[in-house]
Write a protein that holds these residues in place. Structure first.
Motif, mmCIF file in Angstrom:
data_model
loop_
_atom_site.group_PDB
_atom_site.id
_atom_site.type_symbol
_atom_site.label_atom_id
_atom_site.label_comp_id
_atom_site.label_asym_id
_atom_site.label_seq_id
_atom_site.Cartn_x
_atom_site.Cartn_y
_atom_site.Cartn_z
ATOM 1 N N ALA A 1 1.032 -1.147 -0.052
ATOM 2 C CA ALA A 1 -0.022 -0.139 -0.113
ATOM 3 C C ALA A 1 0.726 1.179 0.114
ATOM 4 C CB ALA A 1 -0.882 0.023 1.211
ATOM 5 N N HIS A 2 2.135 0.982 -0.149
ATOM 6 C CA HIS A 2 2.977 2.285 0.131
ATOM 7 C C HIS A 2 2.867 3.124 1.224
ATOM 8 C CE1 HIS A 2 4.520 1.007 -3.810
ATOM 9 N NE2 HIS A 2 3.438 1.008 -4.311
ATOM 10 N N ALA A 3 2.299 2.533 2.183
ATOM 11 C CA ALA A 3 2.292 3.386 3.554
ATOM 12 C C ALA A 3 3.131 2.964 4.732
ATOM 13 C CB ALA A 3 0.691 3.067 3.908
ATOM 14 N N ASN B 1 1.060 6.631 8.079
ATOM 15 C CA ASN B 1 1.509 7.941 7.181
ATOM 16 C C ASN B 1 1.620 9.074 7.871
ATOM 17 O OD1 ASN B 1 1.820 6.485 4.737
ATOM 18 N ND2 ASN B 1 -0.493 6.491 4.359
ATOM 19 N N GLU C 1 -9.378 -4.783 -10.401
ATOM 20 C CA GLU C 1 -8.281 -4.956 -8.975
ATOM 21 C C GLU C 1 -9.301 -5.356 -7.926
ATOM 22 O OE1 GLU C 1 -6.473 -1.899 -11.857
ATOM 23 O OE2 GLU C 1 -8.460 -2.405 -10.940
ATOM 24 N N SER D 1 -9.038 2.812 6.955
ATOM 25 C CA SER D 1 -9.409 4.437 6.495
ATOM 26 C C SER D 1 -10.279 4.286 5.349
ATOM 27 C CB SER D 1 -7.839 4.737 5.899
ATOM 28 O OG SER D 1 -7.385 3.886 4.882
ATOM 29 N N PRO E 1 -3.127 -3.488 3.828
ATOM 30 C CA PRO E 1 -3.883 -2.887 3.049
ATOM 31 C C PRO E 1 -5.291 -3.487 3.346
ATOM 32 C CG PRO E 1 -2.440 -3.979 1.743
ATOM 33 C CD PRO E 1 -2.043 -4.197 3.128
ATOM 34 N N GLY E 2 -6.481 -2.781 2.869
ATOM 35 C CA GLY E 2 -7.664 -3.412 2.707
ATOM 36 C C GLY E 2 -8.281 -3.871 4.215
ATOM 37 N N ASN F 1 -6.422 2.119 2.088
ATOM 38 C CA ASN F 1 -5.132 2.011 1.731
ATOM 39 C C ASN F 1 -4.173 1.204 3.027
ATOM 40 O OD1 ASN F 1 -4.988 3.992 3.546
ATOM 41 N ND2 ASN F 1 -2.766 4.847 2.616
ATOM 42 N N THR F 2 -4.696 1.242 4.139
ATOM 43 C CA THR F 2 -4.211 0.643 5.172
ATOM 44 C C THR F 2 -5.447 0.326 6.175
ATOM 45 O OG1 THR F 2 -2.345 2.033 5.207
ATOM 46 C CG2 THR F 2 -2.561 1.113 7.189
ATOM 47 N N SER F 3 -5.205 -0.684 7.083
ATOM 48 C CA SER F 3 -6.059 -1.168 7.981
ATOM 49 C C SER F 3 -5.232 -1.589 8.926
ATOM 50 C CB SER F 3 -7.103 -2.361 7.955
ATOM 51 O OG SER F 3 -8.008 -1.947 6.665
ATOM 52 N N SER G 1 -9.959 5.042 2.333
ATOM 53 C CA SER G 1 -9.528 4.896 1.063
ATOM 54 C C SER G 1 -8.954 3.456 1.140
ATOM 55 C CB SER G 1 -8.068 5.744 0.921
ATOM 56 O OG SER G 1 -7.010 5.331 1.842
#
Length: 748
Positions: A23-25, A42, A618, A188, A240-241, A192-194, A190
């Motif tokens: 997730a690039h986080a 982040n 995706e 989040s 992520p997710g 992108n992170t959980s 988005s």
């Protein structure tokens, strides 16, 4: 060195960063020298520590009032089953008692918080099993700097009471106590992170409670004393997710305890069609007029054989054994008025092995020494509990000789909630579960959990014999217990199959004791959900009342189930919609997968959808840029393309007009759409050895000798063909299709 506001002694800050590459986080853990802590994603603070406390000698010692005194903090590095870590260990004085806490930060996005009781702790109870007697970690409920949602797994039947909402200072739906403690996902908008927060050890006595604006995790508040060297841990997993994060969290648990996620696929009852007499079944506390249960079950077998329904085992619910005080079990043997010739006779006549139901123990059970029996039992006010491992060897071993292949332990919530010693001892509840599960493993018997708290579900990671658990309430024709898309996520994470329970395959079945107005209006949906669950598939019709073609959409002609690799679980966008009220999917949209070497098929089932939704390539689980072919299985059957420009359309629907899509990857113009007559069209049980060549496509088909299997294939031209092969005596054949659509079936 970094500092953050609020630390009492901000001269020493430890900062650990783990990159969530997918997730690039960044996931950061900041630890103050006073052993306060923050979890940041982040750079945004998601969680900040609340009070740390422990109860001993009848007194709570807490950092909130300074009575819990920090002695020292030490650091070290190491490697364990979860990977490489840096550990930060704190020693505290609770009065004169030493208590220790630790934070292990791993390099791959997870943190473990631990409590350790070096000596015997007495006087620990706060006389409330809904609270905690110790707290570490503890997280303040605060308004975050970015919108966050939460999913709290809670309630019975594999967390089927899960609640989703906004994570803020007013979060009111977070589970607590005996029935509410369970994994918490904070995510989040988005996606992108959980962060997934849940028990990592001593699951049966692990508790969470909201108190004074903080979520505290620790030992159940009713525990009266804690033995020396006892510990309890909490795992925080970043990924992520939502579903992906739950799987990552589950992977860490399963790896620690040595259980394989898909070990349950070796369970006969999870890979073959069964017949059920559970609540909601036609023959639940009801037989054919003038017949006993023995003759009724034999009649079901004869009828099924006559119409081509390949039942391979039978679930016998609570009607067959002796009951004592408060309807508990007095003797777990077949009553002669039920089975005059015994369970073994039923097995010999029908060739059906059994899944045998059991419930909580009566205070007058004849197994207990207090009642003249042989075995140690705890006799509480209105319930009893066996305490010897040998008891379970005797009990399960006896029934294994009669044909039992699966032991169903029902009423787990009642056994736990009504046995006070299970809540006042730090170790008894785990011992009870371990004795049961280890005996089953020794005897080659599998187990199903039913009416379980989430703590029972988590305990299954230590017990390979537990292969599945009921993931929704009891079935009744026409009710809503089909909805297990969320609870299946928890089951999948910890390596057990979710069980939907039974269903009627036809709308009306005359003579039912449920009343003349009883109907099952959505038999097709019930059948599809059962198949996609990867759990037991067990219809429950009356003799003469089945829809054989519908039932057989789940299996081969010998009863071998055709299912996805993974269970159908609610997509992440479902929880976004619930938490934030927009930006997600409005309704039940679930996703399952069949995986093959270098090939992938997805299944999407949509029920009670109130607004249109489009699923991207995706979101369906395929790499960006993949071309897909989809076919809907309930009302239509015309394949169509899905790609970046044309996402999968989910239309408004209810239960009767539910949508079920098979979505297959297109490779060199070829696509395997599988069996049009099955719910899971492309099952690992049926297909293997896929070859996509420029000149031909081939696949190995497994089945039953003389079974005819039709297989949908897309050609590179875009045309579609559905050739058929008849399975030979050795059970396998290779289908080969060339670019012109010509097909032949070759022996292996």
């Amino acid at each position: 060195v970094q500092f953050y506001p609020g630390s009492k002694m901000a001269s020493r800050i430890l900062v650990v960063c783990a990159l969530l590459a997918a997730a690039h986080a960044s996931f950061d853990v900041q630890i103050g020298s006073d052993f306060s802590y923050k979890l940041l994603v982040n750079g945004d603070t998601w969680l900040q520590s609340g009070p740390t406390f422990v109860t001993v000698g009848g007194h709570r010692y807490s950092t909130a009032d300074g009575s819990l005194r920090l002695v020292n903090v030490t650091d070290h590095t190491g490697i364990d089953s979860s990977g490489s870590f840096t550990a930060h260990d704190a020693t505290w004085y609770a009065g004169s008692q030493i208590w220790k806490t630790t934070i292990r930060v791993y390099t791959d996005g997870k943190v473990v918080f631990g409590q350790h009781f070096p000596g015997d702790f007495a006087g620990t109870s706060v006389t409330n099993s809904e609270k905690v007697l110790s707290s570490f970690p503890s997280f303040q409920l605060q308004n975050p700097s970015i919108p966050l949602g939460y999913l709290s797994f809670q309630g019975d039947m594999c967390g089927s009471g899960a609640h989703t909402g906004k994570w803020d200072a007013q979060s009111g739906g977070i589970g607590q106590g005996k029935t509410g403690t369970g994994p918490l996902v904070i995510f989040s908008q988005s996606l992108n992170t959980s962060l997934v927060i849940g028990a990592f050890s001593n699951f049966m006595i692990f508790n969470q409670a909201v108190e004074d604006g903080s979520l505290s995790l620790g030992v159940m508040g009713s525990v009266e004393s804690i033995p020396a060297d006892f510990g309890i841990e909490t795992l925080v997993q970043a990924a992520p997710g939502i579903h992906t994060a739950m799987l990552a969290w589950g992977d860490t648990l399963l790896h620690k305890y040595g259980k394989m996620r898909y070990e349950y696929k070796r369970d006969f009852a999870l890979t073959h069609l069964g017949y059920s007499t559970d609540n909601g079944a036609y023959y639940y506390y009801q037989t054919e007029p003038g017949l006993n249960y023995e003759d009724t079950m034999i009649g079901v077998k004869k009828y099924a054989d006559s119409v081509g329904i390949p039942y391979t085992y039978v679930l016998l619910d609570s009607w067959w054994y002796y009951k004592g005080t408060d309807a508990g079990v007095s003797i777990w043997d077949a009553r002669p008025d039920i089975f005059p010739n015994g369970l073994e006779y039923l097995y010999n006549v029908t060739n059906w092995p059994t899944q045998l139901h059991n419930r909580y123990w009566a205070t007058n059970t004849t197994y207990a020494m207090q009642n003249g029996g042989k075995w140690d039992f705890i006799i509480d006010a209105d319930i009893a509990l066996p305490t010897q491992p040998e008891f379970w060897d005797m009990l399960l071993g006896d029934k294994r000789l009669t044909g039992m292949i699966m032991y169903e332990q029902d009423w787990l919530d009642q056994q736990f909630d009504r046995t006070s010693q299970l809540q006042t001892s730090a170790t008894l509840a785990r011992n009870w579960m371990m004795q049961m599960g280890e005996a089953a493993a020794r005897l080659g018997v599998t187990m199903q959990e039913c009416m379980s708290h989430v703590r029972h579900i988590l305990q299954s990671v230590e017990l390979p014999a537990i292969t599945n658990a009921r993931a929704s309430g009891d079935y009744h024709p026409g009710n809503g217990q089909w909805n297990l898309g969320t609870s299946s996520m928890l089951a999948h994470a910890v390596g057990i199959a979710p069980s939907k329970d039974n269903y009627w395959s036809t709308p009306e079945q005359s003579g039912t004791h449920y009343g003349p107005d009883t109907r099952e209006p959505w038999s097709r949906m019930q059948s599809a959900v059962s198949s996609l669950s990867t759990g037991p598939v067990a219809p429950s019709d009356k003799i003469g009342g089945s829809n054989p073609s519908l039932i057989n959409m789940a299996c081969m002609i010998d009863g071998t189930l055709l299912q996805p690799t993974t269970p159908a679980v609610a997509i992440d966008a479902h929880f976004v919609q619930l938490a934030f009220g927009s930006g997600g999917a409005a309704g039940e949209i679930w996703l399952a997968h069949s995986f093959f070497p270098d090939y992938h098929v997805a299944y999407v089932i949509a029920i009670d959808v109130t607004a249109p939704y489009k699923m991207s390539v995706e979101e369906l689980g395929f790499p960006s840029g993949t071309t897909l072919l989809a076919a809907e299985a309930n009302k239509t059957n015309s394949p169509f393309d899905v790609n970046a420009q044309n996402p999968l359309p989910i239309n408004v629907c209810g239960k009767e007009d539910f949508q079920l899509y098979t979505v297959s990857a297109v490779v060199g113009g070829w696509a395997l759409l599988g069996e049009p007559s099955k719910w899971a069209r492309v099952s690992e049980a049926r297909f293997s050895g896929l070859v996509f060549d420029s000149d031909y496509f081939s696949v190995i088909i497994r089945g039953v000798p003389q079974e005819t299997v039709s297989v949908g294939v897309q050609l590179p031209s875009g045309d579609h063909t559905v050739p058929s092969c008849t399975i030979p005596a050795d059970g396998s054949i290779r289908l080969v299709v060339n670019t012109a659509g010509q097909a032949h079936c070759d022996p292996l």
